[in-house]
Scaffold this active site. Sequence first.
Site, PDB file in Angstrom:
ATOM      1  N   THR A  85       0.827  -1.199   0.000  1.00  0.00           N
ATOM      2  CA  THR A  85       0.000   0.000   0.000  1.00  0.00           C
ATOM      3  C   THR A  85       0.869   1.259   0.000  1.00  0.00           C
ATOM      4  O   THR A  85       1.814   1.368   0.787  1.00  0.00           O
ATOM      5  CB  THR A  85      -0.926   0.016   1.227  1.00  0.00           C
ATOM      6  OG1 THR A  85      -1.786  -1.104   1.174  1.00  0.00           O
ATOM      7  CG2 THR A  85      -1.750   1.293   1.337  1.00  0.00           C
ATOM      8  N   ASN A 110       1.544  -9.252  11.546  1.00  0.00           N
ATOM      9  CA  ASN A 110       2.271  -8.022  11.205  1.00  0.00           C
ATOM     10  C   ASN A 110       1.486  -6.790  11.621  1.00  0.00           C
ATOM     11  O   ASN A 110       0.263  -6.769  11.615  1.00  0.00           O
ATOM     12  CB  ASN A 110       2.596  -7.993   9.700  1.00  0.00           C
ATOM     13  CG  ASN A 110       1.600  -7.188   8.905  1.00  0.00           C
ATOM     14  OD1 ASN A 110       1.689  -5.956   8.824  1.00  0.00           O
ATOM     15  ND2 ASN A 110       0.615  -7.861   8.322  1.00  0.00           N
ATOM     16  N   PHE A 114       1.613   0.555   6.965  1.00  0.00           N
ATOM     17  CA  PHE A 114       1.852   1.290   5.708  1.00  0.00           C
ATOM     18  C   PHE A 114       3.183   2.050   5.701  1.00  0.00           C
ATOM     19  O   PHE A 114       3.236   3.247   5.354  1.00  0.00           O
ATOM     20  CB  PHE A 114       0.713   2.281   5.393  1.00  0.00           C
ATOM     21  CG  PHE A 114      -0.641   1.695   5.168  1.00  0.00           C
ATOM     22  CD1 PHE A 114      -0.816   0.349   4.894  1.00  0.00           C
ATOM     23  CD2 PHE A 114      -1.777   2.505   5.219  1.00  0.00           C
ATOM     24  CE1 PHE A 114      -2.083  -0.191   4.682  1.00  0.00           C
ATOM     25  CE2 PHE A 114      -3.040   1.985   5.003  1.00  0.00           C
ATOM     26  CZ  PHE A 114      -3.191   0.642   4.744  1.00  0.00           C
ATOM     27  N   SER A 174      -6.758  -2.619   6.318  1.00  0.00           N
ATOM     28  CA  SER A 174      -5.594  -2.912   7.154  1.00  0.00           C
ATOM     29  C   SER A 174      -5.965  -2.658   8.609  1.00  0.00           C
ATOM     30  O   SER A 174      -6.537  -1.618   8.936  1.00  0.00           O
ATOM     31  CB  SER A 174      -4.415  -2.017   6.773  1.00  0.00           C
ATOM     32  OG  SER A 174      -3.428  -2.136   7.790  1.00  0.00           O
ATOM     33  N   ASN A 176      -3.830  -2.103  10.862  1.00  0.00           N
ATOM     34  CA  ASN A 176      -2.677  -1.446  11.487  1.00  0.00           C
ATOM     35  C   ASN A 176      -2.626   0.067  11.324  1.00  0.00           C
ATOM     36  O   ASN A 176      -1.639   0.698  11.673  1.00  0.00           O
ATOM     37  CB  ASN A 176      -1.382  -2.077  10.949  1.00  0.00           C
ATOM     38  CG  ASN A 176      -1.373  -3.565  11.190  1.00  0.00           C
ATOM     39  OD1 ASN A 176      -1.732  -4.019  12.278  1.00  0.00           O
ATOM     40  ND2 ASN A 176      -1.003  -4.342  10.174  1.00  0.00           N
ATOM     41  N   THR A 177      -3.674   0.641  10.729  1.00  0.00           N
ATOM     42  CA  THR A 177      -3.814   2.093  10.673  1.00  0.00           C
ATOM     43  C   THR A 177      -5.073   2.413  11.458  1.00  0.00           C
ATOM     44  O   THR A 177      -6.142   1.866  11.151  1.00  0.00           O
ATOM     45  CB  THR A 177      -3.939   2.575   9.203  1.00  0.00           C
ATOM     46  OG1 THR A 177      -2.712   2.299   8.542  1.00  0.00           O
ATOM     47  CG2 THR A 177      -4.233   4.075   9.122  1.00  0.00           C
ATOM     48  N   LYS A 216     -10.480  -3.641  -1.275  1.00  0.00           N
ATOM     49  CA  LYS A 216      -9.945  -4.744  -0.462  1.00  0.00           C
ATOM     50  C   LYS A 216     -10.618  -4.757   0.905  1.00  0.00           C
ATOM     51  O   LYS A 216     -10.555  -3.786   1.655  1.00  0.00           O
ATOM     52  CB  LYS A 216      -8.426  -4.598  -0.311  1.00  0.00           C
ATOM     53  CG  LYS A 216      -7.806  -5.787   0.421  1.00  0.00           C
ATOM     54  CD  LYS A 216      -6.338  -5.899   0.163  1.00  0.00           C
ATOM     55  CE  LYS A 216      -5.743  -7.072   0.895  1.00  0.00           C
ATOM     56  NZ  LYS A 216      -4.315  -7.211   0.663  1.00  0.00           N
ATOM     57  N   THR A 244      -9.114 -11.559   1.097  1.00  0.00           N
ATOM     58  CA  THR A 244      -9.281 -10.561   2.129  1.00  0.00           C
ATOM     59  C   THR A 244      -7.916 -10.059   2.611  1.00  0.00           C
ATOM     60  O   THR A 244      -6.886 -10.651   2.297  1.00  0.00           O
ATOM     61  CB  THR A 244      -9.978 -11.162   3.389  1.00  0.00           C
ATOM     62  OG1 THR A 244      -9.080 -12.129   3.960  1.00  0.00           O
ATOM     63  CG2 THR A 244     -11.276 -11.794   3.070  1.00  0.00           C
ATOM     64  N   ASN A 245      -7.997  -9.053   3.472  1.00  0.00           N
ATOM     65  CA  ASN A 245      -6.822  -8.608   4.212  1.00  0.00           C
ATOM     66  C   ASN A 245      -6.593  -9.566   5.402  1.00  0.00           C
ATOM     67  O   ASN A 245      -7.229 -10.623   5.476  1.00  0.00           O
ATOM     68  CB  ASN A 245      -7.048  -7.169   4.698  1.00  0.00           C
ATOM     69  CG  ASN A 245      -5.748  -6.381   4.685  1.00  0.00           C
ATOM     70  OD1 ASN A 245      -4.734  -6.868   5.193  1.00  0.00           O
ATOM     71  ND2 ASN A 245      -5.766  -5.199   4.111  1.00  0.00           N
ATOM     72  N   THR A 246      -5.726  -9.201   6.321  1.00  0.00           N
ATOM     73  CA  THR A 246      -5.424 -10.046   7.491  1.00  0.00           C
ATOM     74  C   THR A 246      -6.568  -9.991   8.505  1.00  0.00           C
ATOM     75  O   THR A 246      -7.362  -9.058   8.502  1.00  0.00           O
ATOM     76  CB  THR A 246      -4.125  -9.557   8.167  1.00  0.00           C
ATOM     77  OG1 THR A 246      -4.257  -8.147   8.429  1.00  0.00           O
ATOM     78  CG2 THR A 246      -2.921  -9.773   7.285  1.00  0.00           C
ATOM     79  N   GLY A 295      -4.368 -17.234   3.199  1.00  0.00           N
ATOM     80  CA  GLY A 295      -4.155 -18.621   3.577  1.00  0.00           C
ATOM     81  C   GLY A 295      -4.037 -19.592   2.421  1.00  0.00           C
ATOM     82  O   GLY A 295      -4.222 -20.793   2.594  1.00  0.00           O
ATOM     83  N   TYR A 316       0.768 -14.305  -0.367  1.00  0.00           N
ATOM     84  CA  TYR A 316       1.777 -13.593   0.428  1.00  0.00           C
ATOM     85  C   TYR A 316       2.462 -14.606   1.352  1.00  0.00           C
ATOM     86  O   TYR A 316       3.561 -15.081   1.073  1.00  0.00           O
ATOM     87  CB  TYR A 316       1.155 -12.437   1.234  1.00  0.00           C
ATOM     88  CG  TYR A 316       2.202 -11.493   1.815  1.00  0.00           C
ATOM     89  CD1 TYR A 316       3.288 -11.977   2.541  1.00  0.00           C
ATOM     90  CD2 TYR A 316       2.125 -10.123   1.634  1.00  0.00           C
ATOM     91  CE1 TYR A 316       4.260 -11.133   3.054  1.00  0.00           C
ATOM     92  CE2 TYR A 316       3.094  -9.263   2.149  1.00  0.00           C
ATOM     93  CZ  TYR A 316       4.148  -9.788   2.863  1.00  0.00           C
ATOM     94  OH  TYR A 316       5.118  -8.948   3.366  1.00  0.00           O
TER      95      TYR A 316
HETATM   96  C1  LIG Z   1       3.931  -8.502   6.303  1.00  0.00           C
HETATM   97  C2  LIG Z   1       2.654  -8.193   5.605  1.00  0.00           C
HETATM   98  C3  LIG Z   1       2.433  -6.913   5.106  1.00  0.00           C
HETATM   99  C4  LIG Z   1       1.238  -6.621   4.453  1.00  0.00           C
HETATM  100  N1  LIG Z   1       1.039  -5.361   3.945  1.00  0.00           N
HETATM  101  C5  LIG Z   1      -0.109  -5.096   3.273  1.00  0.00           C
HETATM  102  C6  LIG Z   1      -0.321  -3.824   2.695  1.00  0.00           C
HETATM  103  O1  LIG Z   1       0.523  -2.927   2.757  1.00  0.00           O
HETATM  104  N2  LIG Z   1      -1.505  -3.602   2.043  1.00  0.00           N
HETATM  105  C7  LIG Z   1      -2.476  -4.568   1.922  1.00  0.00           C
HETATM  106  O2  LIG Z   1      -3.516  -4.323   1.305  1.00  0.00           O
HETATM  107  N3  LIG Z   1      -2.282  -5.799   2.452  1.00  0.00           N
HETATM  108  C8  LIG Z   1      -1.136  -6.075   3.108  1.00  0.00           C
HETATM  109  N4  LIG Z   1      -0.948  -7.321   3.631  1.00  0.00           N
HETATM  110  C9  LIG Z   1      -2.027  -8.329   3.498  1.00  0.00           C
HETATM  111  C10 LIG Z   1      -1.802  -9.263   2.319  1.00  0.00           C
HETATM  112  O3  LIG Z   1      -1.855  -8.564   1.106  1.00  0.00           O
HETATM  113  C11 LIG Z   1      -2.876 -10.373   2.309  1.00  0.00           C
HETATM  114  O4  LIG Z   1      -4.139  -9.781   2.128  1.00  0.00           O
HETATM  115  C12 LIG Z   1      -2.901 -11.179   3.604  1.00  0.00           C
HETATM  116  O5  LIG Z   1      -1.589 -11.402   4.077  1.00  0.00           O
HETATM  117  C13 LIG Z   1      -3.580 -12.530   3.419  1.00  0.00           C
HETATM  118  O6  LIG Z   1      -2.903 -13.328   2.493  1.00  0.00           O
HETATM  119  P1  LIG Z   1      -1.871 -14.496   2.900  1.00  0.00           P
HETATM  120  O7  LIG Z   1      -2.547 -15.334   3.942  1.00  0.00           O
HETATM  121  O8  LIG Z   1      -1.570 -15.215   1.626  1.00  0.00           O
HETATM  122  O9  LIG Z   1      -0.676 -13.810   3.454  1.00  0.00           O
HETATM  123  C14 LIG Z   1       0.250  -7.628   4.305  1.00  0.00           C
HETATM  124  C15 LIG Z   1       0.491  -8.912   4.796  1.00  0.00           C
HETATM  125  C16 LIG Z   1       1.675  -9.206   5.430  1.00  0.00           C
HETATM  126  C17 LIG Z   1       1.897 -10.598   5.956  1.00  0.00           C
END
Ligand SMILES: Cc1cc2nc3c(=O)[nH]c(=O)nc-3n(C[C@H](O)[C@H](O)[C@H](O)COP(=O)(O)O)c2cc1C
Length: 334
Positions: A85, A110, A114, A174, A176-177, A216, A244-246, A295, A316
């Site tokens: 991002t 994490n 950003f 996210s 984290n913001t 997202k 999805t995001n985390t 996942g 990721y």
């Molecule tokens: C270390 C880390 C940093 C991430 N930074 C961003 C980010 O900047 N913007 C965003 O939309 N998602 C971010 N994500 C989320 C990933 O894009 C993804 O949506 C999430 O990790 C789920 O996929 P995964 O289980 O394959 O990791 C981040 C994930 C991780 C692990």
Amino acid sequence: MLYRISRFFIFLLPPEFSHHFVLKILKIVNFFHLIKPKEIPSEKPILLNGLLFKNRIGLAAGFDKNAEHINIFQNLGFGFLELGTVTPKPQPGNPKPRIYRDVNKLAIINSFGFNNVGVKKFIDNIKASNKSVIIGVNIGKNAITPYEKSTDDYLKCLRQLYVHGDYIAVNISSPNTQNLRNLHNIKDLENLIKKIVNERIKLHKKFKVFKPIFIKLSPDLNLKEIKPIINLLVRHKIDGVILTNTTIDKSLISKAYRNIPGGISGLPLNKKSEEMLINVKKVSRNKLTIISVGGIMTPQDAKRRIQLGADLIQLYTGLIYQGPLLVDAIRREL
Ligand SMILES: Cc1cc2nc3c(=O)[nH]c(=O)nc-3n(C[C@H](O)[C@H](O)[C@H](O)COP(=O)(O)O)c2cc1C
């Protein structure tokens, strides 16, 4: 096997350091043309929202936050890369340490927040690359921008990045913001989406090129919350969603990590992300392109997401635990 041995040593290093270290090594290896994209004869390009994807596998946002490694990731076989991002101004992100591995659960926690070089440098980096795959630009707001002014930050990014990305990913999820996820509230979301869509009409006219917009979303939504959000996105002609995001559901990880702030990715997110896909598919009635992420750790996981109706998938955490050969393994499976 080779990655399993390398992973043993990589995992001895602190996670954030090892991320940059591995990317540096890959950059050198790529410089000497030692990473070559493989041809997969069965692979067919996919046309979605006017964009031709070489294959269905994308790099998820956050891996290449500053658009510095486009050449490496396209050579690793990805059909598209979502960069960012990125925020209007550069910012350092949250204090370190801000990333942990829960190896027993194949998870990452994490709280980066950003950290990025800002939109100007980000654009320079895209221009300096030999971009040959679809590029998504994932946009967000600066931490110092008050929540009420969030829309201004998204619009600033949209205007500057419009001609540089093939699609725009609007990140409202996210954890984290501070307060970012409040943008899932219908009133705030409608305000944001209306302004983004209006701005896109102007940019479309100005540059004579149409760019799809994907939103997202968080995995921590129930069906009751999902329905009005998806209806709103369809009503305003948003092109797709990234699911999805985390997750912030700490019950999914080992006890030792539950007090660490941040979002969880990797295997514990698999079920939640899959459920989001099933629910959104049901509600959206094929009116939205769906990118499924969360996942996906094996080729079978990827295949299942496509069978459940995802148009594209992203990786990721799977890359961290399984290594870059996972991309070609999935390409062969799909
Ligand atoms: C270390 C880390 C940093 C991430 N930074 C961003 C980010 O900047 N913007 C965003 O939309 N998602 C971010 N994500 C989320 C990933 O894009 C993804 O949506 C999430 O990790 C789920 O996929 P995964 O289980 O394959 O990791 C981040 C994930 C991780 C692990």
